[in-house]
Design a protein around this motif. Structure first.
Motif, PDB file in Angstrom:
ATOM      1  N   GLU A 145       0.092  -4.421   1.795  1.00 27.29           N
ATOM      2  CA  GLU A 145       0.710  -3.019   2.222  1.00 27.29           C
ATOM      3  C   GLU A 145       2.273  -3.157   2.081  1.00 27.29           C
ATOM      4  OE1 GLU A 145      -0.216  -0.032   3.264  1.00 27.29           O
ATOM      5  OE2 GLU A 145       1.386   0.543   4.435  1.00 27.29           O
ATOM      6  N   GLU A 146       2.688  -4.373   2.407  1.00 23.87           N
ATOM      7  CA  GLU A 146       4.260  -4.720   2.279  1.00 23.87           C
ATOM      8  C   GLU A 146       4.607  -4.736   0.839  1.00 23.87           C
ATOM      9  OE1 GLU A 146       5.400  -7.652   4.889  1.00 23.87           O
ATOM     10  OE2 GLU A 146       7.084  -8.137   3.613  1.00 23.87           O
ATOM     11  N   SER A 167      -8.012  -3.006  -6.276  1.00 21.63           N
ATOM     12  CA  SER A 167      -8.288  -1.850  -5.599  1.00 21.63           C
ATOM     13  C   SER A 167      -9.783  -1.810  -5.283  1.00 21.63           C
ATOM     14  CB  SER A 167      -8.184  -0.508  -6.618  1.00 21.63           C
ATOM     15  OG  SER A 167      -8.765  -0.774  -7.832  1.00 21.63           O
ATOM     16  N   TYR A 168     -10.586  -2.668  -6.299  1.00 17.81           N
ATOM     17  CA  TYR A 168     -12.186  -2.630  -5.725  1.00 17.81           C
ATOM     18  C   TYR A 168     -12.336  -3.533  -4.461  1.00 17.81           C
ATOM     19  CZ  TYR A 168     -16.902  -4.189  -5.736  1.00 17.81           C
ATOM     20  OH  TYR A 168     -18.092  -4.259  -5.370  1.00 17.81           O
ATOM     21  N   CYS A 169     -11.649  -4.507  -4.157  1.00 21.49           N
ATOM     22  CA  CYS A 169     -11.532  -5.301  -2.866  1.00 21.49           C
ATOM     23  C   CYS A 169     -11.112  -4.448  -1.749  1.00 21.49           C
ATOM     24  CB  CYS A 169     -10.461  -6.498  -3.072  1.00 21.49           C
ATOM     25  SG  CYS A 169     -11.163  -7.723  -4.266  1.00 21.49           S
ATOM     26  N   PHE A 178     -12.235  -0.921   7.402  1.00 19.96           N
ATOM     27  CA  PHE A 178     -11.272  -1.836   7.761  1.00 19.96           C
ATOM     28  C   PHE A 178      -9.688  -1.352   7.140  1.00 19.96           C
ATOM     29  CE2 PHE A 178     -14.167  -6.047   7.169  1.00 19.96           C
ATOM     30  CZ  PHE A 178     -14.638  -5.542   8.205  1.00 19.96           C
ATOM     31  N   LEU A 179      -9.736  -0.195   6.589  1.00 20.99           N
ATOM     32  CA  LEU A 179      -8.719   0.262   5.979  1.00 20.99           C
ATOM     33  C   LEU A 179      -7.584   1.390   6.575  1.00 20.99           C
ATOM     34  CD1 LEU A 179      -7.703  -1.190   3.504  1.00 20.99           C
ATOM     35  CD2 LEU A 179      -8.171   0.747   2.017  1.00 20.99           C
ATOM     36  N   ASP A 180      -7.924   1.471   7.949  1.00 18.95           N
ATOM     37  CA  ASP A 180      -7.128   2.615   8.597  1.00 18.95           C
ATOM     38  C   ASP A 180      -5.879   1.797   9.141  1.00 18.95           C
ATOM     39  OD1 ASP A 180      -9.401   4.165   8.672  1.00 18.95           O
ATOM     40  OD2 ASP A 180     -10.010   3.033  10.645  1.00 18.95           O
ATOM     41  N   GLY A 181      -4.792   2.738   8.557  1.00 17.19           N
ATOM     42  CA  GLY A 181      -3.251   2.503   9.068  1.00 17.19           C
ATOM     43  C   GLY A 181      -2.797   1.737   8.007  1.00 17.19           C
ATOM     44  N   TYR A 182      -2.942   1.960   6.672  1.00 13.38           N
ATOM     45  CA  TYR A 182      -2.179   1.466   5.635  1.00 13.38           C
ATOM     46  C   TYR A 182      -1.899   2.421   4.731  1.00 13.38           C
ATOM     47  CZ  TYR A 182      -4.577  -2.810   7.366  1.00 13.38           C
ATOM     48  OH  TYR A 182      -4.851  -3.937   8.149  1.00 13.38           O
ATOM     49  N   LEU A 185      -1.316   1.409   0.946  1.00  5.24           N
ATOM     50  CA  LEU A 185      -2.460   1.170   0.344  1.00  5.24           C
ATOM     51  C   LEU A 185      -3.588   2.476  -0.040  1.00  5.24           C
ATOM     52  CD1 LEU A 185      -3.751  -1.946   2.303  1.00  5.24           C
ATOM     53  CD2 LEU A 185      -2.374  -1.712   0.293  1.00  5.24           C
ATOM     54  N   ASP A 186      -3.437   3.606   0.837  1.00  2.60           N
ATOM     55  CA  ASP A 186      -4.015   4.659   0.652  1.00  2.60           C
ATOM     56  C   ASP A 186      -3.604   5.459  -0.515  1.00  2.60           C
ATOM     57  OD1 ASP A 186      -5.443   4.496   3.124  1.00  2.60           O
ATOM     58  OD2 ASP A 186      -4.102   5.673   4.121  1.00  2.60           O
ATOM     59  N   ALA A 187      -1.928   5.370  -0.737  1.00  2.43           N
ATOM     60  CA  ALA A 187      -1.331   5.892  -1.687  1.00  2.43           C
ATOM     61  C   ALA A 187      -1.853   5.178  -3.051  1.00  2.43           C
ATOM     62  CB  ALA A 187      -0.008   6.034  -1.674  1.00  2.43           C
TER      63      ALA A 187
END
Ligand SMILES: N[C@@H](CCC(=O)N[C@@H](CS)C(=O)NCC(=O)O)C(=O)O
Length: 204
Positions: A145-146, A167-169, A178-182, A185-187
């Protein structure tokens, strides 16, 4: 012309290799594409563990998706799908590929194995581990994310097979919530899924 046979089954890690082959513009023969190919005697001649993906390039067998992606990208150096061997960016490719598979994929995959009826029988599964796995996945996700706060891609600020692995991972993490709040990473995932040949299927 290079002869390529890809042992694949669509909803698995083999989609990374299909994606890379399409980005590379290389023709290939698809072998299997059914659940039955996994563990088959035919597949074991290419990958002794009977797992997919596996590939045969000009008669030479290769397994492990990360190795396959690098081999595909190196077949078409003019497409710049991987940093050139011997450069520092190639070291960064190795770093992020290893990071994504060991610090992200491992925890998401363990969660999938322990919560779904796929490979492990019910008495072998332990769904309780999901909380711990989410925490461990989060540590890796924070690092990416950073990294992606001011970069569009992981290495050299252009698309490469490193992004296919990363991106697959991340996508595996999204499947197990597991991917809420990033936001970065969403973008990043949206950027990659917009590519013509992307094979990722993100949950709604
Ligand atoms: N580290 C390997 C993992 C391969 C793998 O676990 N493949 C799964 C499908 S995604 C499989 O074939 N599993 C069958 C099994 O575990 O028996 C890679 O990245 O290629």
């Amino acid at each position: 012309m290079t002869s390529i046979q890809l042992y694949e089954f669509e909803p698995t890690r083999s989609l990374k290799c299909r994606w890379a082959l399409l980005e590379a513009g290389l023709e290939f023969e698809s072998i299997g594409n059914t659940f039955e190919i996994i563990g088959s005697d035919e597949l074991k001649t290419v990958n002794p563990s009977g797992k997919i993906p596996a590939i045969v390039i000009d008669g030479r067998p290769l397994f492990e998706s990360s190795a396959i992606l690098a081999a595909i990208a190196d077949l078409v150096p003019e497409k710049n799908l991987i940093a050139k061997p011997g450069t520092w960016d190639r070291c960064l490719h190795d770093q992020w590929t290893s990071f994504a598979t060991t610090e992200l994929e491992m925890w998401a995959w363990s969660t999938i194995l322990n919560t779904r009826d796929l490979i492990l029988s019910e008495d072998q599964r332990n769904p309780e581990i999901a909380h711990q796995m989410k925490d461990l996945f989060g540590r890796g996700a924070e690092v990416l994310e950073e990294l992606l706060a001011d970069k569009d891609y992981v290495v050299g600020n252009q698309f490469s097979v490193t992004d296919i692995t990363v991106s697959y991972c991340l996508q595996l993490g999204a499947f197990v919530d597991f991917l809420d709040g990033y936001p970065n990473l969403d973008a990043y995932l949206e950027r990659l899924t917009a590519r013509q040949h992307c094979q990722l299927r993100l949950p709604d």
